[in-house]
Design an enzyme around this catalytic site. Structure first.
Site, mmCIF file in Angstrom:
data_model
loop_
_atom_site.group_PDB
_atom_site.id
_atom_site.type_symbol
_atom_site.label_atom_id
_atom_site.label_comp_id
_atom_site.label_asym_id
_atom_site.label_seq_id
_atom_site.Cartn_x
_atom_site.Cartn_y
_atom_site.Cartn_z
ATOM 1 N N PRO A 63 0.749 -1.205 0.076
ATOM 2 C CA PRO A 63 -0.099 -0.074 0.067
ATOM 3 C C PRO A 63 1.050 1.200 0.081
ATOM 4 O O PRO A 63 1.754 1.380 0.735
ATOM 5 C CB PRO A 63 -0.880 -0.133 1.148
ATOM 6 C CG PRO A 63 -0.131 -1.009 2.125
ATOM 7 C CD PRO A 63 0.429 -1.876 1.147
ATOM 8 N N GLU A 64 0.401 2.024 -1.054
ATOM 9 C CA GLU A 64 1.221 3.452 -0.886
ATOM 10 C C GLU A 64 0.326 4.523 -0.323
ATOM 11 O O GLU A 64 -0.810 4.022 0.226
ATOM 12 C CB GLU A 64 1.437 3.689 -2.384
ATOM 13 C CG GLU A 64 2.534 2.752 -2.925
ATOM 14 C CD GLU A 64 3.460 3.724 -3.930
ATOM 15 O OE1 GLU A 64 3.482 4.994 -4.048
ATOM 16 O OE2 GLU A 64 4.203 3.000 -4.666
ATOM 17 N N HIS A 88 -3.697 -15.435 10.391
ATOM 18 C CA HIS A 88 -3.015 -14.013 10.324
ATOM 19 C C HIS A 88 -3.946 -12.748 10.624
ATOM 20 O O HIS A 88 -3.610 -11.751 10.472
ATOM 21 C CB HIS A 88 -2.686 -13.772 8.907
ATOM 22 C CG HIS A 88 -1.748 -14.955 8.139
ATOM 23 N ND1 HIS A 88 -0.653 -15.477 8.758
ATOM 24 C CD2 HIS A 88 -2.047 -15.672 6.989
ATOM 25 C CE1 HIS A 88 -0.301 -16.328 8.049
ATOM 26 N NE2 HIS A 88 -1.213 -16.531 7.049
ATOM 27 N N ARG A 123 2.553 -11.325 6.179
ATOM 28 C CA ARG A 123 3.890 -11.299 5.914
ATOM 29 C C ARG A 123 4.564 -10.619 7.262
ATOM 30 O O ARG A 123 5.538 -10.715 7.573
ATOM 31 C CB ARG A 123 4.578 -10.542 4.805
ATOM 32 C CG ARG A 123 4.124 -11.678 3.468
ATOM 33 C CD ARG A 123 4.703 -10.618 2.332
ATOM 34 N NE ARG A 123 6.052 -10.645 2.126
ATOM 35 C CZ ARG A 123 6.633 -9.934 1.225
ATOM 36 N NH1 ARG A 123 5.791 -9.408 0.115
ATOM 37 N NH2 ARG A 123 7.826 -10.063 1.134
#
Ligand SMILES: [Zn+2]
Length: 283
Positions: A2-3, A100, A119
């Site tokens: 994500p930016e 997760h 991750r």
């Protein structure tokens, strides 16, 4: 990954169920993400009211009524999902806990916000609101690209004498906060500037031209993120990832989208990251 526009979309998506709302209970299902969670995080969050939800660079900051601020970083693969959103037209029933799902916020208003991160490059921290900007992750950040302190004079001064390529300079978080690889490629394409040119060798006019283009590219992406928010309630309640049409990013070998240009988009690697550009349009 994500930016800034995706993070802003997540922030806006969380606002209806989080802003002004009380966290009834927080479940913290493991000791750490990228770093250990702060001490007694679940306890410190439970019962707190979120007074304000803001963003600095790619960090979401939830100011609590207890004088602490919850800092959330999505990292590479972090995702936020809202279920049972009380204000939404489409109410998603609370899903069963997934692998997760590391942190779950049960809001008093009935919403449930789940942070899932396979991750685990994401992060959460609890910091004093009064000194939040001195946090190691925030202290050295340059101006917000959509704020007033990011302007022509700032960028001209920051680029002066810089021997690094302009692309690397725009990714430097001390110069401007929150710009990532994808949007820098798009910005340089619209500016017609070769990403490999040295930042310090650009003319002042070229550097100045980057400021409105940075804002335009980010605002367009935030707008398309906003329209994705209207749809997300009909999907699975996951925030922040939406369909983009990039002009150069990820388009190696495909035709340039500038009118009259037949050159193929080229990919080079700069500082370990892929750069996409048109060798004819960008000089
Ligand atoms: Zn071209």
């Amino acid at each position: 990954m994500p930016e800034l526009p995706e993070v802003e979309t997540v922030r806006r998506g969380l606002e209806p169920s989080m802003s002004g709302a009380i966290i009834l209970r927080a479940d913290v299902n493991r000791p750490n993400l990228r770093w250990p969670f702060p001490d007694r995080m679940a306890e410190r969050l439970s019962g707190a009211r979120v007074e304000r939800l803001r963003r600095r660079s790619k960090y979401i900051l939830a100011d609590l009524d207890r004088g602490e601020t919850l800092l959330i970083h999505l990292g590479m693969s972090g995702r936020m999902t809202v279920s049972g959103d009380p204000l939404g037209q489409f109410v998603h029933t609370h899903p069963a806990l997934q692998k997760h799902d590391h942190v779950v916020f049960h809001m008093e208003n009935g919403a449930r916000i789940t942070f899932n991160d396979p991750r685990r490059f994401g992060a959460m921290d609890l910091i004093d609101t009064a000194t939040a900007q001195a946090h190691p992750l925030l202290a050295k950040l340059g101006p917000e690209p959509l704020g007033n302190t990011f302007n022509e004079a700032h960028l001209v001064a920051a680029f002066q004498g810089k021997n690094t390529p302009v692309k690397t300079a725009l990714l430097d978080q001390h110069i401007v906060a929150g710009l990532g690889n994808i949007y820098v490629c798009e910005v340089l394409f619209r500016a017609g500037i070769d990403p490999t040119r040295k930042a310090g060798r650009l003319s002042e006019a070229q550097i100045a031209s980057l400021v409105p283009i940075v804002r335009e590219v980010l605002n367009e992406a935030i707008t398309s993120g906003g329209s994705s928010l209207k749809d997300f309630r009909q999907a699975d309640g996951e925030l922040g990832y939406f369909q983009h049409s990039f002009r150069v990013y990820g388009r190696e070998g495909e035709a340039c989208r500038s009118e009259g240009c037949t050159t193929a988009i080229t990919r080079v690697v700069q500082s370990g990251r892929s750069t996409f550009f048109c060798p004819s349009c960008q000089r």
